[in-house]
Design a protein around this motif. Sequence first.
Motif, PDB file in Angstrom:
ATOM      1  N   GLY A 189      50.248  38.254  28.671  1.00 38.72           N
ATOM      2  CA  GLY A 189      49.518  36.995  28.110  1.00 38.72           C
ATOM      3  C   GLY A 189      47.848  37.380  28.385  1.00 38.72           C
ATOM      4  N   TRP A 190      47.204  36.653  27.515  1.00 46.95           N
ATOM      5  CA  TRP A 190      45.611  36.827  27.928  1.00 46.95           C
ATOM      6  C   TRP A 190      45.150  35.386  28.200  1.00 46.95           C
ATOM      7  N   PHE A 191      44.362  35.128  28.964  1.00 49.07           N
ATOM      8  CA  PHE A 191      43.736  33.991  29.455  1.00 49.07           C
ATOM      9  C   PHE A 191      42.197  34.111  29.362  1.00 49.07           C
ATOM     10  N   ARG A 192      41.470  33.005  29.587  1.00 52.55           N
ATOM     11  CA  ARG A 192      40.135  33.024  29.472  1.00 52.55           C
ATOM     12  C   ARG A 192      39.543  31.782  30.311  1.00 52.55           C
ATOM     13  N   GLN A 193      38.289  32.241  31.069  1.00 54.03           N
ATOM     14  CA  GLN A 193      37.823  31.283  31.884  1.00 54.03           C
ATOM     15  C   GLN A 193      36.168  31.266  31.783  1.00 54.03           C
ATOM     16  N   ALA A 194      35.862  30.144  31.077  1.00 52.25           N
ATOM     17  CA  ALA A 194      34.433  29.953  30.801  1.00 52.25           C
ATOM     18  C   ALA A 194      33.707  29.369  32.125  1.00 52.25           C
ATOM     19  N   SER A 195      32.581  29.475  32.373  1.00 52.98           N
ATOM     20  CA  SER A 195      31.744  29.382  33.523  1.00 52.98           C
ATOM     21  C   SER A 195      31.726  27.880  33.709  1.00 52.98           C
ATOM     22  N   GLY A 196      32.378  27.423  34.853  1.00 53.69           N
ATOM     23  CA  GLY A 196      32.420  25.839  35.156  1.00 53.69           C
ATOM     24  C   GLY A 196      33.581  25.050  34.523  1.00 53.69           C
ATOM     25  N   LYS A 197      34.703  26.133  34.067  1.00 51.07           N
ATOM     26  CA  LYS A 197      35.495  25.539  33.416  1.00 51.07           C
ATOM     27  C   LYS A 197      37.018  25.829  33.832  1.00 51.07           C
TER      28      LYS A 197
ATOM     29  N   ARG B  89      40.547  27.837  33.784  1.00 53.88           N
ATOM     30  CA  ARG B  89      41.355  28.787  33.003  1.00 53.88           C
ATOM     31  C   ARG B  89      42.184  28.386  31.901  1.00 53.88           C
ATOM     32  N   GLU B  90      42.007  28.771  30.902  1.00 54.55           N
ATOM     33  CA  GLU B  90      43.115  28.445  29.640  1.00 54.55           C
ATOM     34  C   GLU B  90      43.872  29.550  29.163  1.00 54.55           C
ATOM     35  N   PHE B  91      44.834  29.322  28.639  1.00 53.67           N
ATOM     36  CA  PHE B  91      45.674  30.289  27.752  1.00 53.67           C
ATOM     37  C   PHE B  91      45.115  30.780  26.360  1.00 53.67           C
ATOM     38  N   VAL B  92      44.975  31.946  26.105  1.00 47.82           N
ATOM     39  CA  VAL B  92      44.634  32.442  24.925  1.00 47.82           C
ATOM     40  C   VAL B  92      45.538  32.913  24.017  1.00 47.82           C
ATOM     41  N   SER B  93      46.585  34.040  24.416  1.00 45.80           N
ATOM     42  CA  SER B  93      47.687  34.309  23.661  1.00 45.80           C
ATOM     43  C   SER B  93      48.609  35.166  24.394  1.00 45.80           C
ATOM     44  N   ARG B  94      49.938  35.102  23.907  1.00 46.85           N
ATOM     45  CA  ARG B  94      50.872  35.972  24.635  1.00 46.85           C
ATOM     46  C   ARG B  94      51.799  36.576  23.704  1.00 46.85           C
ATOM     47  N   ILE B  95      52.529  37.745  24.136  1.00 48.00           N
ATOM     48  CA  ILE B  95      53.195  38.498  23.165  1.00 48.00           C
ATOM     49  C   ILE B  95      54.351  39.028  24.116  1.00 48.00           C
ATOM     50  N   TRP B  96      55.606  39.078  23.497  1.00 51.04           N
ATOM     51  CA  TRP B  96      56.685  39.760  24.167  1.00 51.04           C
ATOM     52  C   TRP B  96      56.399  41.288  24.056  1.00 51.04           C
TER      53      TRP B  96
ATOM     54  N   ASP C 133      45.389  27.066  19.904  1.00 53.12           N
ATOM     55  CA  ASP C 133      44.870  26.482  18.529  1.00 53.12           C
ATOM     56  C   ASP C 133      43.458  27.012  18.391  1.00 53.12           C
ATOM     57  N   SER C 134      42.697  27.141  19.419  1.00 47.35           N
ATOM     58  CA  SER C 134      41.294  27.291  19.217  1.00 47.35           C
ATOM     59  C   SER C 134      40.904  28.794  18.904  1.00 47.35           C
ATOM     60  N   VAL C 135      41.957  29.786  19.000  1.00 45.91           N
ATOM     61  CA  VAL C 135      41.817  31.229  18.557  1.00 45.91           C
ATOM     62  C   VAL C 135      42.642  31.645  17.217  1.00 45.91           C
ATOM     63  N   LYS C 136      43.570  30.741  17.052  1.00 47.98           N
ATOM     64  CA  LYS C 136      44.484  31.309  15.988  1.00 47.98           C
ATOM     65  C   LYS C 136      43.861  31.269  14.463  1.00 47.98           C
ATOM     66  N   GLY C 137      44.077  32.424  14.137  1.00 44.22           N
ATOM     67  CA  GLY C 137      43.536  32.907  12.727  1.00 44.22           C
ATOM     68  C   GLY C 137      42.414  33.936  12.969  1.00 44.22           C
ATOM     69  N   ARG C 138      42.011  33.664  14.285  1.00 43.58           N
ATOM     70  CA  ARG C 138      40.766  34.739  14.603  1.00 43.58           C
ATOM     71  C   ARG C 138      41.249  35.788  15.543  1.00 43.58           C
TER      72      ARG C 138
ATOM     73  N   ASN D 127      35.510  37.154  14.198  1.00 47.02           N
ATOM     74  CA  ASN D 127      34.651  35.900  13.898  1.00 47.02           C
ATOM     75  C   ASN D 127      34.461  35.212  15.112  1.00 47.02           C
ATOM     76  N   LEU D 128      33.907  35.712  16.123  1.00 47.44           N
ATOM     77  CA  LEU D 128      33.696  34.999  17.445  1.00 47.44           C
ATOM     78  C   LEU D 128      32.413  34.065  17.414  1.00 47.44           C
ATOM     79  N   LYS D 129      32.800  33.058  18.201  1.00 43.33           N
ATOM     80  CA  LYS D 129      32.135  32.058  18.425  1.00 43.33           C
ATOM     81  C   LYS D 129      31.412  31.928  19.797  1.00 43.33           C
ATOM     82  N   PRO D 130      30.330  31.306  20.154  1.00 49.37           N
ATOM     83  CA  PRO D 130      29.654  31.134  21.235  1.00 49.37           C
ATOM     84  C   PRO D 130      30.578  30.476  22.416  1.00 49.37           C
ATOM     85  N   GLU D 131      31.381  29.709  21.818  1.00 50.91           N
ATOM     86  CA  GLU D 131      32.480  28.799  22.717  1.00 50.91           C
ATOM     87  C   GLU D 131      33.707  30.060  23.141  1.00 50.91           C
ATOM     88  N   ASP D 132      33.593  30.918  22.731  1.00 45.19           N
ATOM     89  CA  ASP D 132      34.589  31.904  23.306  1.00 45.19           C
ATOM     90  C   ASP D 132      34.123  32.624  24.564  1.00 45.19           C
TER      91      ASP D 132
END
Length: 119
Positions: A34-42, A44-51, A61-66, A84-89
């Motif tokens: 799995g991949w997770f991310r944690q923004a400053s002050g927030k 940790r949130e799930f990003v993606s996983r693979i078997w 949902d926030s990264v789907k398609g990108r 297509n990275l965004k500042p919120e990434d």
Amino acid sequence: VQLQASGGGLVQAGGSLRLSCSASGRTFSGYVMGWFRQASGKEREFVSRIWWSGGMTYYADSVKGRFTVSWDNAKSTVYLQMNNLKPEDTAVYSCAAKSNAYTTSWDYWGQGTQVTVSS
């Protein structure tokens, strides 16, 4: 067991990065990575996983398609292609592994790699 994440950096909005997570210390056959991310002050949130077999993937949902997760069995490495990275990434991205796909807890964690997306 060691999970080593790398590939982070500074990129402009709309740009791309590819993160790598090298796994070592045991056989990961049957594991979920799995991949997770944690923004400053927030939290940790799930990003993606693979078997481990590479057959099934799942995305927040926030990264789907990108973002695209993939697995190179020969190199024991999991990749996260981020387009297509965004500042919120912007966050510290970490990889993790678990043996039971149906539990919420993860057995192993790697250190994070910083991704910064400028606007």
